[in-house]
Design a protein around this motif. Sequence first.
Motif, PDB file in Angstrom:
ATOM      1  N   ASP A 191       0.827  -1.207   0.000  1.00  0.00           N
ATOM      2  CA  ASP A 191       0.000   0.000   0.000  1.00  0.00           C
ATOM      3  C   ASP A 191       0.864   1.261   0.000  1.00  0.00           C
ATOM      4  OD1 ASP A 191      -2.317  -1.504  -0.009  1.00  0.00           O
ATOM      5  OD2 ASP A 191      -2.671  -1.296   2.144  1.00  0.00           O
ATOM      6  N   LEU A 192       1.945   1.251   0.758  1.00  0.00           N
ATOM      7  CA  LEU A 192       2.826   2.419   0.776  1.00  0.00           C
ATOM      8  C   LEU A 192       3.545   2.592  -0.553  1.00  0.00           C
ATOM      9  CD1 LEU A 192       4.410   2.336   4.356  1.00  0.00           C
ATOM     10  CD2 LEU A 192       2.672   3.908   3.467  1.00  0.00           C
ATOM     11  N   THR A 193       3.929   1.494  -1.200  1.00  0.00           N
ATOM     12  CA  THR A 193       4.549   1.583  -2.523  1.00  0.00           C
ATOM     13  C   THR A 193       3.564   2.179  -3.516  1.00  0.00           C
ATOM     14  OG1 THR A 193       6.091  -0.239  -2.111  1.00  0.00           O
ATOM     15  CG2 THR A 193       5.597   0.264  -4.411  1.00  0.00           C
ATOM     16  N   ASP A 194       2.317   1.719  -3.487  1.00  0.00           N
ATOM     17  CA  ASP A 194       1.287   2.299  -4.367  1.00  0.00           C
ATOM     18  C   ASP A 194       1.121   3.780  -4.087  1.00  0.00           C
ATOM     19  OD1 ASP A 194       0.852  -0.152  -5.559  1.00  0.00           O
ATOM     20  OD2 ASP A 194      -0.959  -0.597  -4.388  1.00  0.00           O
ATOM     21  N   TYR A 195       1.102   4.158  -2.822  1.00  0.00           N
ATOM     22  CA  TYR A 195       0.960   5.566  -2.462  1.00  0.00           C
ATOM     23  C   TYR A 195       2.147   6.379  -2.975  1.00  0.00           C
ATOM     24  CZ  TYR A 195       0.213   9.831   0.146  1.00  0.00           C
ATOM     25  OH  TYR A 195       0.031  11.150   0.470  1.00  0.00           O
ATOM     26  N   ALA A 196       3.364   5.849  -2.855  1.00  0.00           N
ATOM     27  CA  ALA A 196       4.553   6.549  -3.349  1.00  0.00           C
ATOM     28  C   ALA A 196       4.470   6.756  -4.854  1.00  0.00           C
ATOM     29  CB  ALA A 196       5.818   5.763  -2.982  1.00  0.00           C
ATOM     30  N   LYS A 197       4.040   5.723  -5.578  1.00  0.00           N
ATOM     31  CA  LYS A 197       3.921   5.837  -7.038  1.00  0.00           C
ATOM     32  C   LYS A 197       2.838   6.837  -7.429  1.00  0.00           C
ATOM     33  CE  LYS A 197       5.600   1.198  -8.028  1.00  0.00           C
ATOM     34  NZ  LYS A 197       5.266  -0.130  -8.556  1.00  0.00           N
ATOM     35  N   LYS A 198       1.701   6.791  -6.749  1.00  0.00           N
ATOM     36  CA  LYS A 198       0.621   7.731  -7.045  1.00  0.00           C
ATOM     37  C   LYS A 198       1.036   9.156  -6.705  1.00  0.00           C
ATOM     38  CE  LYS A 198      -3.069   4.369  -6.543  1.00  0.00           C
ATOM     39  NZ  LYS A 198      -4.165   3.868  -5.711  1.00  0.00           N
ATOM     40  N   SER A 199       1.776   9.337  -5.621  1.00  0.00           N
ATOM     41  CA  SER A 199       2.249  10.666  -5.245  1.00  0.00           C
ATOM     42  C   SER A 199       3.212  11.216  -6.289  1.00  0.00           C
ATOM     43  CB  SER A 199       2.944  10.626  -3.883  1.00  0.00           C
ATOM     44  OG  SER A 199       2.032  10.269  -2.877  1.00  0.00           O
ATOM     45  N   ARG A 239       1.003  17.508 -12.133  1.00  0.00           N
ATOM     46  CA  ARG A 239       0.788  18.916 -11.769  1.00  0.00           C
ATOM     47  C   ARG A 239       1.730  19.863 -12.503  1.00  0.00           C
ATOM     48  NH1 ARG A 239      -1.741  19.770  -6.196  1.00  0.00           N
ATOM     49  NH2 ARG A 239      -2.715  17.774  -5.794  1.00  0.00           N
ATOM     50  N   ILE A 240       2.887  19.361 -12.924  1.00  0.00           N
ATOM     51  CA  ILE A 240       3.810  20.205 -13.684  1.00  0.00           C
ATOM     52  C   ILE A 240       3.751  19.863 -15.175  1.00  0.00           C
ATOM     53  CG2 ILE A 240       5.322  20.720 -11.735  1.00  0.00           C
ATOM     54  CD1 ILE A 240       7.266  18.599 -12.804  1.00  0.00           C
ATOM     55  N   HIS A 241       2.640  19.256 -15.566  1.00  0.00           N
ATOM     56  CA  HIS A 241       2.308  18.996 -16.970  1.00  0.00           C
ATOM     57  C   HIS A 241       3.255  18.013 -17.666  1.00  0.00           C
ATOM     58  CE1 HIS A 241      -0.566  22.169 -16.394  1.00  0.00           C
ATOM     59  NE2 HIS A 241       0.404  22.988 -16.029  1.00  0.00           N
ATOM     60  N   VAL A 242       3.709  17.012 -16.939  1.00  0.00           N
ATOM     61  CA  VAL A 242       4.508  15.935 -17.528  1.00  0.00           C
ATOM     62  C   VAL A 242       3.548  14.811 -17.869  1.00  0.00           C
ATOM     63  CG1 VAL A 242       6.298  14.213 -17.083  1.00  0.00           C
ATOM     64  CG2 VAL A 242       6.573  16.553 -16.232  1.00  0.00           C
ATOM     65  N   GLN A 243       3.606  14.359 -19.105  1.00  0.00           N
ATOM     66  CA  GLN A 243       2.751  13.249 -19.516  1.00  0.00           C
ATOM     67  C   GLN A 243       3.374  11.937 -19.049  1.00  0.00           C
ATOM     68  OE1 GLN A 243       2.122  13.522 -23.717  1.00  0.00           O
ATOM     69  NE2 GLN A 243       0.669  15.195 -23.518  1.00  0.00           N
ATOM     70  N   ILE A 244       2.512  11.063 -18.553  1.00  0.00           N
ATOM     71  CA  ILE A 244       2.969   9.771 -18.045  1.00  0.00           C
ATOM     72  C   ILE A 244       2.415   8.684 -18.957  1.00  0.00           C
ATOM     73  CG2 ILE A 244       2.883   8.183 -16.085  1.00  0.00           C
ATOM     74  CD1 ILE A 244       2.555  10.691 -14.320  1.00  0.00           C
ATOM     75  N   ALA A 245       3.313   7.844 -19.461  1.00  0.00           N
ATOM     76  CA  ALA A 245       2.913   6.766 -20.364  1.00  0.00           C
ATOM     77  C   ALA A 245       3.746   5.527 -20.054  1.00  0.00           C
ATOM     78  CB  ALA A 245       3.115   7.188 -21.819  1.00  0.00           C
ATOM     79  N   ALA A 270       5.079  10.488   5.820  1.00  0.00           N
ATOM     80  CA  ALA A 270       6.484  10.088   5.753  1.00  0.00           C
ATOM     81  C   ALA A 270       6.826   9.602   4.344  1.00  0.00           C
ATOM     82  CB  ALA A 270       6.774   8.998   6.780  1.00  0.00           C
ATOM     83  N   THR A 271       5.913   8.865   3.720  1.00  0.00           N
ATOM     84  CA  THR A 271       6.128   8.382   2.354  1.00  0.00           C
ATOM     85  C   THR A 271       6.201   9.553   1.382  1.00  0.00           C
ATOM     86  OG1 THR A 271       4.939   6.354   2.901  1.00  0.00           O
ATOM     87  CG2 THR A 271       5.234   6.843   0.566  1.00  0.00           C
ATOM     88  N   LEU A 272       5.266  10.487   1.492  1.00  0.00           N
ATOM     89  CA  LEU A 272       5.271  11.661   0.617  1.00  0.00           C
ATOM     90  C   LEU A 272       6.544  12.476   0.816  1.00  0.00           C
ATOM     91  CD1 LEU A 272       3.953  13.501  -1.443  1.00  0.00           C
ATOM     92  CD2 LEU A 272       2.689  14.567   0.433  1.00  0.00           C
ATOM     93  N   ASN A 273       7.003  12.613   2.037  1.00  0.00           N
ATOM     94  CA  ASN A 273       8.243  13.356   2.293  1.00  0.00           C
ATOM     95  C   ASN A 273       9.434  12.703   1.596  1.00  0.00           C
ATOM     96  OD1 ASN A 273       6.981  15.353   3.785  1.00  0.00           O
ATOM     97  ND2 ASN A 273       7.288  14.295   5.730  1.00  0.00           N
ATOM     98  N   ALA A 274       9.480  11.384   1.540  1.00  0.00           N
ATOM     99  CA  ALA A 274      10.556  10.683   0.829  1.00  0.00           C
ATOM    100  C   ALA A 274      10.459  10.941  -0.675  1.00  0.00           C
ATOM    101  CB  ALA A 274      10.498   9.185   1.123  1.00  0.00           C
ATOM    102  N   VAL A 275       9.247  10.919  -1.217  1.00  0.00           N
ATOM    103  CA  VAL A 275       9.052  11.183  -2.653  1.00  0.00           C
ATOM    104  C   VAL A 275       9.469  12.619  -2.977  1.00  0.00           C
ATOM    105  CG1 VAL A 275       7.316  11.388  -4.482  1.00  0.00           C
ATOM    106  CG2 VAL A 275       7.272   9.421  -2.943  1.00  0.00           C
ATOM    107  N   LEU A 276       9.108  13.553  -2.123  1.00  0.00           N
ATOM    108  CA  LEU A 276       9.506  14.946  -2.346  1.00  0.00           C
ATOM    109  C   LEU A 276      11.028  15.093  -2.328  1.00  0.00           C
ATOM    110  CD1 LEU A 276       6.794  16.762  -0.208  1.00  0.00           C
ATOM    111  CD2 LEU A 276       6.987  16.739  -2.708  1.00  0.00           C
ATOM    112  N   LYS A 277      11.708  14.384  -1.434  1.00  0.00           N
ATOM    113  CA  LYS A 277      13.173  14.417  -1.414  1.00  0.00           C
ATOM    114  C   LYS A 277      13.748  13.867  -2.714  1.00  0.00           C
ATOM    115  CE  LYS A 277      14.060  14.335   3.527  1.00  0.00           C
ATOM    116  NZ  LYS A 277      14.630  13.568   4.648  1.00  0.00           N
ATOM    117  N   MET A 278      13.091  12.838  -3.270  1.00  0.00           N
ATOM    118  CA  MET A 278      13.544  12.269  -4.534  1.00  0.00           C
ATOM    119  C   MET A 278      13.536  13.341  -5.626  1.00  0.00           C
ATOM    120  SD  MET A 278      11.676   9.472  -6.977  1.00  0.00           S
ATOM    121  CE  MET A 278      10.326  10.610  -7.240  1.00  0.00           C
ATOM    122  N   PHE A 279      12.454  14.114  -5.698  1.00  0.00           N
ATOM    123  CA  PHE A 279      12.355  15.138  -6.736  1.00  0.00           C
ATOM    124  C   PHE A 279      13.286  16.319  -6.493  1.00  0.00           C
ATOM    125  CE2 PHE A 279       8.132  13.193  -7.738  1.00  0.00           C
ATOM    126  CZ  PHE A 279       8.438  12.874  -9.061  1.00  0.00           C
TER     127      PHE A 279
END
Length: 105
Positions: free
Chosen positions: A2-10, A17-23, A83-92
């Motif tokens: 569930d946390l992995t899914d949340y990280a991917k969705k985040s 939101r920054i207009h990047v197309q995902i395919a 905590a998961t979202l904070n890790a994803v934000l650090k990635m970006f």
Amino acid sequence: ADLTDYAKKSAADILTRIHVQIAPAADKQLSLYIAQARCEQEAFTMNFVVDVDVTAGDMPKKTFSGNQRLWSMHGLDFTMTAATLNAVLKMFQDEEIKSYLESGK
């Protein structure tokens, strides 16, 4: 899972939101999964830490840690996702990841 899914969705939400197309067959690929989630007892709080492993293209795997402190047990679900979202934000915010995503190829 569930946390992995949340990280991917985040991550997908941030990119959208920054207009990047995902395919599925895009030139650039990010692979994310939760390597570890843990709770650390502190003096007056619980600190939830989530480690997200990321691979981007041919780059070696990188790990980003996000944390969120919990002062009462009422916000437990929020704490793990935060905590998961904070890790994803650090990635970006990582210069190598940003460079990979912004490069022409």
